[in-house]
Design an enzyme around this catalytic site. Structure first.
Site, PDB file in Angstrom:
ATOM      1  N   THR A 457      44.926   3.507  30.992  1.00  0.00           N
ATOM      2  CA  THR A 457      44.993   3.138  32.398  1.00  0.00           C
ATOM      3  C   THR A 457      45.966   2.001  32.626  1.00  0.00           C
ATOM      4  O   THR A 457      46.293   1.686  33.756  1.00  0.00           O
ATOM      5  CB  THR A 457      43.613   2.687  32.858  1.00  0.00           C
ATOM      6  OG1 THR A 457      43.111   1.790  31.861  1.00  0.00           O
ATOM      7  CG2 THR A 457      42.660   3.847  32.971  1.00  0.00           C
ATOM      8  N   ARG A 616      44.346  -4.475  46.239  1.00  0.00           N
ATOM      9  CA  ARG A 616      45.623  -4.967  45.750  1.00  0.00           C
ATOM     10  C   ARG A 616      46.068  -4.138  44.548  1.00  0.00           C
ATOM     11  O   ARG A 616      45.301  -3.902  43.630  1.00  0.00           O
ATOM     12  CB  ARG A 616      45.434  -6.426  45.325  1.00  0.00           C
ATOM     13  CG  ARG A 616      46.684  -7.091  44.836  1.00  0.00           C
ATOM     14  CD  ARG A 616      46.348  -8.537  44.508  1.00  0.00           C
ATOM     15  NE  ARG A 616      47.532  -9.249  44.100  1.00  0.00           N
ATOM     16  CZ  ARG A 616      47.485 -10.448  43.534  1.00  0.00           C
ATOM     17  NH1 ARG A 616      46.312 -11.048  43.362  1.00  0.00           N
ATOM     18  NH2 ARG A 616      48.582 -11.059  43.179  1.00  0.00           N
ATOM     19  N   ASN A 619      49.706  -3.219  39.386  1.00  0.00           N
ATOM     20  CA  ASN A 619      50.950  -2.788  38.751  1.00  0.00           C
ATOM     21  C   ASN A 619      51.321  -1.446  39.361  1.00  0.00           C
ATOM     22  O   ASN A 619      50.606  -0.467  39.218  1.00  0.00           O
ATOM     23  CB  ASN A 619      50.749  -2.666  37.228  1.00  0.00           C
ATOM     24  CG  ASN A 619      52.031  -2.203  36.521  1.00  0.00           C
ATOM     25  OD1 ASN A 619      52.694  -1.266  36.937  1.00  0.00           O
ATOM     26  ND2 ASN A 619      52.378  -2.896  35.458  1.00  0.00           N
ATOM     27  N   LYS A 621      53.533   0.784  38.711  1.00  0.00           N
ATOM     28  CA  LYS A 621      53.757   1.928  37.818  1.00  0.00           C
ATOM     29  C   LYS A 621      52.449   2.506  37.293  1.00  0.00           C
ATOM     30  O   LYS A 621      52.245   3.715  37.316  1.00  0.00           O
ATOM     31  CB  LYS A 621      54.612   1.514  36.615  1.00  0.00           C
ATOM     32  CG  LYS A 621      56.091   1.606  36.837  1.00  0.00           C
ATOM     33  CD  LYS A 621      56.813   1.484  35.497  1.00  0.00           C
ATOM     34  CE  LYS A 621      58.311   1.321  35.725  1.00  0.00           C
ATOM     35  NZ  LYS A 621      59.058   1.247  34.465  1.00  0.00           N
ATOM     36  N   GLU A 693      39.511   6.669  39.476  1.00  0.00           N
ATOM     37  CA  GLU A 693      38.792   7.890  39.832  1.00  0.00           C
ATOM     38  C   GLU A 693      39.179   8.424  41.213  1.00  0.00           C
ATOM     39  O   GLU A 693      39.068   9.615  41.476  1.00  0.00           O
ATOM     40  CB  GLU A 693      37.276   7.634  39.794  1.00  0.00           C
ATOM     41  CG  GLU A 693      36.930   6.561  38.779  1.00  0.00           C
ATOM     42  CD  GLU A 693      35.738   6.856  37.887  1.00  0.00           C
ATOM     43  OE1 GLU A 693      35.262   7.990  37.868  1.00  0.00           O
ATOM     44  OE2 GLU A 693      35.297   5.916  37.215  1.00  0.00           O
TER      45      GLU A 693
END
Ligand SMILES: Cc1cc2nc3c(=O)[nH]c(=O)nc-3n(C[C@H](O)[C@H](O)[C@H](O)COP(=O)(O)OP(=O)(O)OC[C@H]3O[C@@H](n4cnc5c(N)ncnc54)[C@H](O)[C@@H]3O)c2cc1C
Ligand code: FES
Ligand code: FES
Lengths: 726, 488
Positions: A457, A616, A619, A621, A693
């Site tokens: 993840t 928020r 990251n 990517k 999820e």
């Protein structure tokens, strides 16, 4: 220095592209031997006799343990839920493929050969396999959490249109690419386990309970997990079996599940049949929502697939009832699988919403917007944040929704029919206790440690960013260590809670570390800040300085040197829990465009867009990649994934990757992900909500809705395989 | 008959990441992926399914050519170690050269690896080494590539995490200018020299029976004569050609044959040529070789082959294996039946020809001394229309539910002759003679295909399995007939 939110490349990328990342099965221990499982060949009944004499005589075989001769070990009290019974099945057999023994040998081949030589005689019974057959026996489990409000009859009476329909989502298996694997080694009464796990802490507790040893004696290590999706969130029987085998033969033992064994060696997404009733006034105002769900469970565990949660909170509706019943089948217990509850629940609710919009002659986006709400109807609390409206409207603009025809079956592209579909999605924003340690070395290196996991993840990367930003040091200085119980307690990687929970713990620990540095700088003689009050001093961007005169400063590392300390370390936790007066969920909207070949029944998802409000984004990517992965799962759920059982033996017939179809590269549509700006500090100090999820929720429904729009056929039995269209 | 002309080796040898290794005994008879992981410590090669169904175990198999090596990704979980004899195997650890094996912390990443990091192509990372291998082979000798090309190349690699887009983006954004060809990283000459000695020897490996472990005996002949001779003496031997069928049986089902005859070194049995009006397919030609050659000869068959298994499976699986296995879903059979192809077997008594239809009719069976040598396919003539269909559950990398072949000769709007063959509707592929007879002499119009669909509906009696029900298969047959008619 702003590190959070940047699309930093994965810090573990290099290890993974070179093949150097070490997964559980790849640790080499001296004297290690191999274990092979013996599994039951019947779906229900009894083992009447066991003969392991031939297996024991086989060259290289070091031990044969079956339920018959297994040393007595404890059965941990329902923690985790998958282990409420002895680790071996037998003599009573509850499901086909139940582990009933293990053979340990010097080579893997001999272990397999030995396992085949253990002979069992059975008294077989007809197994319970088909959920629908046991509907009349279904019962509401003790742990059920129905949702109910208003008056259904009144709701029914005031509806201009009502949809009643039943949606069927079959058993599905996670199929992470890495098979479950365990290496166990004993040193006296101390046990070390290398395990492919989403939660080393839970695994540690289970093992301590099972073998009745102090928890300090157990260490579980798992630096990399080759995917879990829930299947490695609880500790399944093969883990204590490996430990028992290692104790029995007195050598380290490796046990790797074969792909076919994964279909009975751990849980799965429970088969659900959702009976929906949805009604609205002519203007689209929902007046009644009812969802009665039936799901399968095992003979001994009360697994409930919680579709009621989403039904209860998604839209404003005064009269609502969401209930669940379960029926016992001869299968291993179901478990969490990517978005448990919501993945299936969104199929029932969001397909029924589509059907009702069609009946009302309303655009399905308009219909959802009309019933949007900022209050969670199931508990009357406001949502901490909810961006469903923003997701739906942004998606409508970006997806080319105006191409869609209201009348189904009217848009053609050559020989193909084309359709558009939408669905809403949500997932609880979880925040769980977690802790982390940060160490700053004299040379400026920062070490972050927690027993949380990176399942792929991006946790290694995100935690690096959080520590770097909060301390104000370059990301290259930061190293993150995860997945080892000798590190501070982190959360299980599940429920999309890792980033928000452990991330917040790291944030707090880093803040605390800065305070320590301030104290150090003001207490150390020779420091330019020596003697100042800590309230007058701040630590930021790698330096400690006087607030009223920033030229009076020193670097973190100089502060350590001056104080003669090699390092400073802080263990922090994620602090305050979520406030109880709010309701915490992430939201999303999924859009699909499909192309259907009616002659051959083949559906192709041409385009997908997912728009999400998930707090928020730590990251960009890793977040995008998580969402893309979830949306492709939606394609699998909509089009192919289906674990099929032989009705006579309860054996899984699709127990390999050639017959259980997960999406392949050719299934990838033109696909995009958008995030609507959101920062939810009510939810977690770090402002993040969790994304692992949410990506799947609503995806399958949006595809089924698009297939209806393309063809005018409403298929309510998932997956939408060619036979259902032809 | 002189039995074995050449010399005999009791081991195999091949290069592994530039280093020559010898393997003997039982190790040579196992599968490559576990051998790499356990015996060589090369754990970058992952085993996720052991079934040829995911590509996690992809490695580059370099087969020697005139000029060097031809590197192709294959699934090492179902590829026998002995089949590597005389080849160069590159694993993910060896992609940047022999000196990088065993530690790559020093900054050297190939452009493919860099792109995978930059595009976030790895999440959990378990599929990643296989993907890096596939993309490396894809970019070897390639200047430009479209997203569709990249996707097609990746069809044999399953990933459960990423949703593929980041991987496709990685495949598109590889800095091709920085790519070092594998022939530069591993100059071929020393490798070829190293393989030279003993290259023409047959291989015979015997593993004696001990206690409860069975004895095993492998023979890798160099000539057809040797092969037949051995087959006569060992009629029960399992023949291995590409190994994609036998490999699955050995890897998943624990098959440990007592006797194995490997055709790996019957090098000239892999021809794909056109001889007058016939297409000749050598028994050992891989489906990749066939696809490369038939594009210009029978484009329809080349198109079908893009839907056949995965690139990795096509790089290993061969013509003979597909026909002899004669599974209901063998994708070559409807085509061969419709074209009335012939099989050429060779055995003790020489060569024998039999039509594919008769071969299937017979069981299928062949004599214990026989091997399939080649297939002769009469090519569709001017004015004939050939259409091939494959219906599967997943769009790619999936076995057929039903496959079909139609070969139509029509003139002036009248059907002169039609051959219709289906796979997946009976235990073996078959022709539909009643439907064919019904259609003969009929006008070509849409009504006729609907009527023919009804005839076909009554002519067949399919089976149900996990992939599809009997009813679904029956309906597909009718729909495929209509679809063929509609698309004429
Ligand atoms: C995941 C997966 C997907 C697949 N997908 C497809 C698909 O889409 N379409 C399809 O058609 N097939 C598919 N296959 C099946 C298989 O790959 C093919 O049938 C392949 O062509 C077999 O060739 P081989 O050389 O690998 O066979 P082998 O495994 O080498 O041999 C298969 C059988 O043929 C016999 N044999 C081989 N050569 C000779 C010979 N010269 N003379 C006599 N007997 C011989 C062997 O004894 C053996 O019994 C798939 C297989 C897998 C594992
Ligand atoms: S491990 Fe899946 S193809 Fe080899
Ligand atoms: S990155 Fe996890 S399977 Fe591909």
């Amino acid at each position: 220095m702003e590190a959070i939110g940047k699309p930093l490349d994965r810090v573990d990328g290099r290890l993974k592209v070179t093949g150097a990342a070490t997964y559980a099965a790849e640790f080499e221990l001296p004297n290690m031997v191999h274990a092979a499982l013996v599994q039951s060949g019947i779906g229900a009944g009894r083992v009447t006799s066991v003969d392991d004499s031939q297996a024991r005589r086989l060259k290289g075989v070091l031990g044969v343990i079956t339920f018959d001769n297994s040393p007595k070990i404890s059965t941990p009290a329902s923690r985790p839920a998958s282990l409420t019974k002895p680790i071996f099945g037998g003599p009573e057999i509850e499901y086909n493929g139940q582990h009933i023994g293990v053979v340990v040998a010097d080579t893997l081949e001999r272990a397999f050969q030995g396992a085949e030589m253990v002979r069992f005689q059975y008294a077989a019974q007809k197994p319970r396999v088909e959920l629908a057959e046991f509907k009349s026996e279904a019962f509401a489990p003790g742990n059920s959490r129905p949702s109910s409000r208003g008056d259904l009859n009144a709701g029914r009476a005031s509806a201009a249109q009502i949809v009643t329909a039943s949606y069927d989502v079959p058993t599905e298996h996670h199929n992470p690419m890495e098979p479950h694997a365990t290496i166990a080694v004993w040193n006296g009464d101390a046990l070390t386990v290398y395990d492919s796990s989403q939660g080393v802490e839970g695994c540690r507790r289970t093992l301590a309970d099972t073998f009745n040893i102090p928890i300090e004696n157990v260490r579980v290590i798992c630096p990399f997990v080759g995917g879990g999706f829930g299947s490695k969130g609880t500790t399944w029987m093969h883990v204590p079996i490996a430990a028992l085998a290692a104790r029995t033969v007195g050598r380290p033992v490796k046990l790797v599940l074969r792909r076919q064994e994964m279909f009975s060696g751990h849980g799965y997404r429970s088969h659900t049949i959702q009976d929906m009733e949805l009604g609205a006034q002519a203007d689209g105002t929902l007046t009644i929502t009812r969802n009665s769900t039936l799901n399968e469970t095992s003979m001994s565990d009360d697994w409930r697939e919680d579709t009621a949660r989403m039904t209860g909170m998604m839209y404003a509706c005064p009269n609502l009832e969401a209930t669940g019943k379960i029926a016992r089948l001869n299968k291993i217990s179901p478990t969490y699988m990517r978005a448990p509850g919501e993945a299936a629940g969104s199929v029932g609710l969001e397909c029924a919403m589509d059907e009702l919009a069609a009946k009302l002659g309303m655009d399905p986006i308009e219909f959802r917007l009309h019933n949007d709400t900022q209050i969670d109807g199931s508990n009357k609390k406001p949502f901490s944040s909810r961006a469903l409206k923003e997701c739906l409207t942004l998606g409508r603009d970006k997806f080319g929704w105006s191409e869609r025809k209201m009348e189904p079956g009217t848009l053609r592209q050559g020989r193909y029919l084309v359709g558009y579909g939408v669905a809403g999605g949500t997932y609880p924003a979880n925040f769980r206790p977690s802790s982390a340690r940060i160490m700053l070395m004299q040379n400026g290196a920062v070490l972050v440690q927690s027993s949380s996991h990176d399942l792929g993840t991006g946790a290694y990367t995100i935690f690096t960013q959080i520590a770097a930003e909060e301390l104000g040091v370059p990301v290259d200085n930061v190293r993150v260590e995860l997945g080892d119980t000798k590190l501070p307690d982190g959360v299980t990687a599940g429920g999309s809670a890792t980033s928000a929970s452990t991330g917040s713990a790291i944030l707090n620990a880093a803040g605390e570390l800065k305070k320590r540095l301030v104290s150090l700088a003001t207490e150390t003689k020779g420091s330019p800040l020596s003697g100042m009050a800590i309230t007058e001093v701040k630590a930021e961007n790698g330096r400690i300085f006087a607030t009223n005169n920033p030229t009076k400063n020193l670097s973190y590392t100089d502060a350590l040197k001056l104080a003669g300390q090699t390092s400073v370390e802080v263990t922090g936790s994620n602090g305050r829990a979520q406030r109880a007066n709010l309701s915490y969920y992430s939201f999303g909207a999924q859009f699909s465009k499909v192309r259907v070949d009616l002659e051959l029944g083949q559906i192709r998802v041409e385009k997908m867009l997912g728009v999400f409000g998930a707090g928020r984004i730590l990251n960009a990517k890793t977040a995008r990649s998580q969402m893309l992965g979830g949306m492709i799962w939606g394609i699998g759920m909509a089009l192919h994934e289906h674990t099929q059982y032989d009705p006579n033996t309860a054996r899984v017939v699709t127990r390999n990757l050639a017959d259980y179809h997960i999406p392949c590269c050719a299934d990838t549509p033109e696909i995009e992900v958008e995030f609507v700006p959101e920062e939810d500090t009510q939810m977690s100090p770090i402002g993040a909500k969790g994304i692992g999820e949410l990506g799947i929720v609503g995806a399958a429904a949006s595809i089924a809705n698009a297939v209806y729009n393309a063809t005018g056929k409403r298929i309510r039995e998932f997956p939408l395989t060619p036979d259902k269209l032809v | 008959m002189k039995r074995f002309a050449g010399l005999m080796r009791d081991h195999i040898f091949f290069f592994l990441n530039g280093q020559k290794i010898q393997v003997r005994g039982r190790e040579a008879l196992g599968m490559l992926a576990p051998f790499l992981r356990r015996e060589r410590g090369l754990t970058g090669t992952k085993i996720a399914c052991a079934h040829g169904a995911c590509g996690s175990c992809s490695i580059l198999l370099g087969r020697p050519t005139q000029s060097g090596f031809n590197y192709q990704p294959i699934n090492s979980c179902i590829f026998p170690v002995f089949a590597c004899d005389g080849a160069h195997v590159i694993t993910v650890e060896g992609l940047n050269g022999p000196d990088k094996v065993g530690g790559q912390d020093d900054g050297v990443l190939s452009p493919v690896q860099c792109a995978m990091v930059d595009c976030h192509g790895a999440q959990c990372g378990f599929c990643t080494p296989g993907i890096v291998i596939t993309l490396t082979a894809f970019h070897e000798n390639r200047v430009q590539s479209s997203a569709e090309d990249v996707k097609a190349a990746l069809e044999g690699n399953l990933c459960r995490c990423t949703g593929y887009s980041p991987i496709i983006e990685a495949g598109m954004s590889v800095e091709t200018a920085d790519l070092r060809p594998l022939t530069q990283i591993y100059p071929p000459e020393p490798l070829l020299d190293g393989l030279n000695a003993g290259a023409s020897d047959a291989v015979e490996i015997r593993v004696p029976e001990d206690e409860l472990e069975i004895g095993q005996h492998l023979f890798v002949p160099r000539s057809p004569e040797e092969a037949i001779c051995w087959k006569v003496a060992h009629p029960e031997a399992i023949v291995v050609s590409g190994g994609t069928e036998v490999g699955v049986a050995m890897s998943v089902k624990g098959l440990a044959p007592r006797e194995i005859l490997s055709l790996a070194h019957l090098e000239d049995w892999d021809e794909v040529t056109r001889e007058n009006d016939e297409l000749v397919l050598g028994a050992r030609a891989t489906w990749t070789q066939v696809a490369e050659q038939v594009g210009a000869i029978v484009p329809e068959f080349a198109t079908l082959l893009t839907r056949w298994g995965s690139p990795q499976l096509r790089n290993a699986g061969t013509v003979a294996g597909n026909i002899i296995r004669a599974a209901p879903i063998s994708d070559s059979l409807p085509f061969l039946l419709a074209c009335e192809a012939e099989l050429e077997f060779i055995g003790e008594l020489g060569a024998r020809r039999v039509t594919v239809a008769d071969f299937l009719e017979s069981g299928p069976t062949m004599r214990p001394d026989e091997l399939l040598r080649r297939v002769l396919v009469p090519l569709p003539k001017e004015g004939q229309t050939l259409r091939l269909f494959k219906v599967s559950k997943r769009r790619a990398f999936d076995r057929s539910i039903v496959s079909a072949a139609f070969l139509l000769t029509a003139s002036d709007g009248v059907i002169e002759d039609i051959k219709i063959a289906f796979g997946g509707v009976a235990p073996l592929a078959l022709r539909l003679p009643q439907t064919e007879a019904f259609l003969q002499g009929k006008p070509v119009n849409s009504a006729i295909w609907r009527e023919a669909a009804t005839v076909a509906y009554n002519e067949i009696s399919p089976y149900s399995d996990a992939a599809a029900s009997r009813e679904h298969r029956t309906r597909l047959v009718a729909n495929l007939l209509r679809k063929f008619g509609a698309e004429l």
